[in-house]
Scaffold this active site. Sequence first.
Site, PDB file in Angstrom:
ATOM      1  CG  HIS A  56     -14.512   0.535   5.557  1.00  0.00           C
ATOM      2  ND1 HIS A  56     -15.810   0.721   5.974  1.00  0.00           N
ATOM      3  CD2 HIS A  56     -13.765   1.428   6.252  1.00  0.00           C
ATOM      4  CE1 HIS A  56     -15.848   1.713   6.864  1.00  0.00           C
ATOM      5  NE2 HIS A  56     -14.626   2.151   7.049  1.00  0.00           N
ATOM      6  NE  ARG A  59      -9.904  10.499   7.576  1.00  0.00           N
ATOM      7  CZ  ARG A  59     -10.943   9.788   8.032  1.00  0.00           C
ATOM      8  NH1 ARG A  59     -11.199   8.591   7.534  1.00  0.00           N
ATOM      9  NH2 ARG A  59     -11.685  10.259   8.996  1.00  0.00           N
ATOM     10  CB  CYS A  64     -15.150   1.949  10.452  1.00  0.00           C
ATOM     11  SG  CYS A  64     -13.911   3.234  10.409  1.00  0.00           S
TER      12      CYS A  64
HETATM   13  N1  GLN Z   1     -15.390   8.970  11.791  1.00  0.00           N
HETATM   14  C1  GLN Z   1     -14.602   7.828  12.209  1.00  0.00           C
HETATM   15  C2  GLN Z   1     -13.102   8.002  11.939  1.00  0.00           C
HETATM   16  O1  GLN Z   1     -12.715   8.757  11.083  1.00  0.00           O
HETATM   17  C3  GLN Z   1     -15.068   6.568  11.512  1.00  0.00           C
HETATM   18  C4  GLN Z   1     -14.802   6.599  10.007  1.00  0.00           C
HETATM   19  C5  GLN Z   1     -15.388   5.400   9.273  1.00  0.00           C
HETATM   20  O2  GLN Z   1     -16.407   4.825   9.654  1.00  0.00           O
HETATM   21  N2  GLN Z   1     -14.727   5.028   8.138  1.00  0.00           N
HETATM   22  O3  GLN Z   1     -12.299   7.318  12.576  1.00  0.00           O
END
Ligand code: GLN
Length: 240
Positions: free
Chosen positions: A192, A127, A93
Site C-alpha cells: 500500500h 498482522r 493486498c
Molecule cells: N483482509 C486481508 C488481510 O488481512 C487483506 C487486507 C488488506 O487489503 N490490507 O490479509
Amino acid sequence: MELNIAHLYPELLNIYGDKGNVLAISKRCEWRGIKVNVFDINIGDKIDPDFFDFYFIGGGQDKQQLMIADELQRQKEFLTAARDNMAVFLAICGGYQLFGHYYRPHNAEDIKGISIIDAYTIAGNTRFIGNVTVETDFLSPNTLVGFENHSGLTYIEGDTKPLGRIKTGNGNNGQDKTEGAVYKNIFGTYLHGSLLPKNPHFTDYLIKLSLQRRYDNVKLTALDDELELLAHTRGIGRKY
Ligand code: GLN
C-alpha cells in the site's frame, strides 16, 4: 495516445489510499499529453475485456473481500480474457488475494478467488504492518518501497513468479522472502502507500506496458522524479 483504465470496485476496495495508484497513472499520463479515461467498475457493471488497457483493484478488509467475491466470480471470464489479451493489472493486498485461487480467513469459509494468477492465501496469526523494501529484476532503480498491513500469507506456484525479493519487511508470507506476484501482465502486491506515487519508475513501466497493447514504439518523456527516488536510496535492508 489514449489509455482506458478500469478501477474495480473503488467504493469497497480502497483501503489505505489505494486510489492514489489510479491518480498516479492518470497524472503521469496527463503530464505527457496522453488522454486517460478512468471508468469506475461497480457491482453489476459490464467489463469489456477488449476495451480496457489497465485494471486496478485495491485492498480491503475480509468483510469487503466477501462482499465482492461473488461479483468477481461473475466477471471471471471477462477478466481472464483481458489477462490473455495482455491487458495490464495492478492488484493490491485484498484484491491481489482474490486474483488467486482462494483466501482462507480465520475461522471462516474460504473466499473463492478467480485464479487468474496461480497463488493462494491463508490468514496467519500475525498482522504484518510496516514499511517494505523490495528488490526487483526488472526496474531501474531495482527497488520498490511501500507499506504493508495484512494477516494473509500468500504462496505463489506454477508460472506465477514473485514481483521481487524482500529486503525490509515481510511481503507475501514472511517466510520465503518473496513479495507480490507476476503472471503475464498481472502485477499483484501487498504494497500500500499508495504504491505508485512512491515508485514513479514502476508507474511508467505499467503505463508503457498498457499503451503497448494498442500502440507501437511507445516512448515516455522523462519527468523529474528526483525527490520520489531519493526515498529508495535510504535504509534498504535496515528497519526504518
Ligand atoms: N483482509 C486481508 C488481510 O488481512 C487483506 C487486507 C488488506 O487489503 N490490507 O490479509
